[in-house]
Design an enzyme around this catalytic site. Sequence first.
Site, PDB file in Angstrom:
ATOM      1  N   CYS A 113       0.817  -1.219   0.000  1.00 44.56           N
ATOM      2  CA  CYS A 113       0.000   0.000   0.000  1.00 44.56           C
ATOM      3  C   CYS A 113       0.852   1.271   0.000  1.00 44.56           C
ATOM      4  CB  CYS A 113      -0.896   0.033   1.227  1.00 44.56           C
ATOM      5  SG  CYS A 113      -2.196  -1.203   1.221  1.00 44.56           S
ATOM      6  N   GLU A 149       0.472   4.047   1.849  1.00 42.62           N
ATOM      7  CA  GLU A 149       0.800   4.613   3.164  1.00 42.62           C
ATOM      8  C   GLU A 149       2.031   3.930   3.752  1.00 42.62           C
ATOM      9  OE1 GLU A 149      -2.037   3.439   1.938  1.00 42.62           O
ATOM     10  OE2 GLU A 149      -3.693   3.848   3.296  1.00 42.62           O
ATOM     11  N   CYS A 152      -6.348   1.033   4.823  1.00 46.27           N
ATOM     12  CA  CYS A 152      -6.758  -0.355   5.085  1.00 46.27           C
ATOM     13  C   CYS A 152      -6.297  -0.778   6.484  1.00 46.27           C
ATOM     14  CB  CYS A 152      -6.197  -1.295   4.022  1.00 46.27           C
ATOM     15  SG  CYS A 152      -4.466  -1.705   4.241  1.00 46.27           S
TER      16      CYS A 152
HETATM   17  N1  THU Z   1      -4.394   0.303  -1.182  1.00 38.11           N
HETATM   18  C1  THU Z   1      -3.539   1.246  -0.671  1.00 38.11           C
HETATM   19  O1  THU Z   1      -2.504   1.561  -1.275  1.00 38.11           O
HETATM   20  N2  THU Z   1      -3.848   1.804   0.524  1.00 38.11           N
HETATM   21  C2  THU Z   1      -4.971   1.501   1.244  1.00 38.11           C
HETATM   22  O2  THU Z   1      -5.099   1.909   2.389  1.00 38.11           O
HETATM   23  C3  THU Z   1      -6.039   0.732   0.611  1.00 38.11           C
HETATM   24  C4  THU Z   1      -5.591  -0.142  -0.503  1.00 38.11           C
HETATM   25  C5  THU Z   1      -4.046  -0.334  -2.455  1.00 38.11           C
HETATM   26  C6  THU Z   1      -3.672  -1.782  -2.322  1.00 38.11           C
HETATM   27  C7  THU Z   1      -3.982  -2.300  -3.704  1.00 38.11           C
HETATM   28  O3  THU Z   1      -2.862  -2.050  -4.544  1.00 38.11           O
HETATM   29  C8  THU Z   1      -5.132  -1.421  -4.177  1.00 38.11           C
HETATM   30  O4  THU Z   1      -5.140  -0.287  -3.326  1.00 38.11           O
HETATM   31  C9  THU Z   1      -6.494  -2.100  -4.117  1.00 38.11           C
HETATM   32  O5  THU Z   1      -6.748  -2.607  -2.867  1.00 38.11           O
END
Ligand code: THU
Length: 133
Positions: A53, A55, A88
């Site tokens: 992700c 963050e 997430c």
């Molecule tokens: N994702 C993030 O980068 N940050 C989050 O807090 C939520 C999800 C990304 C992970 C994945 O590459 C895409 O978003 C779909 O879940």
Amino acid sequence: MDKFALHEKAKEARKLSYSPYSHFAVGAAVLTKSGEVFLGANIENSAYPLCMCAERNALYNAYMHGFKKEDLVALALSADTDGPCSPCGACRQVISELFPKDAPIYMGNLKDNIQETTISELLPFAFSGEDLE
Ligand code: THU
């Protein structure tokens, strides 16, 4: 740097996302006390659980430049969501370890909706290193 400028940095980071599987690009930016900004975007993998992700990449980027929890003052994230994009669960756990508990987190989107929160609000009763003692 104010929340609007940090939000713009998160949108800029989002352009570096590698997300060919979800097509959901996320950007994040971490601000330090001394004014540096570290960016992160989500980086995906064909082996889906390896996706990372935005963050977490932004926080790890700050740490890899020698900054620690006490040096960090704000975090912004942004994605193309209806409302402000929320971190997430996995990111909440990492944020609670690496980022100050009452520092502002600006959840944003491409429409420039920005909602301010903290990790204490996002992850109450967090598991932490203290639980291992
Ligand atoms: N994702 C993030 O980068 N940050 C989050 O807090 C939520 C999800 C990304 C992970 C994945 O590459 C895409 O978003 C779909 O879940």
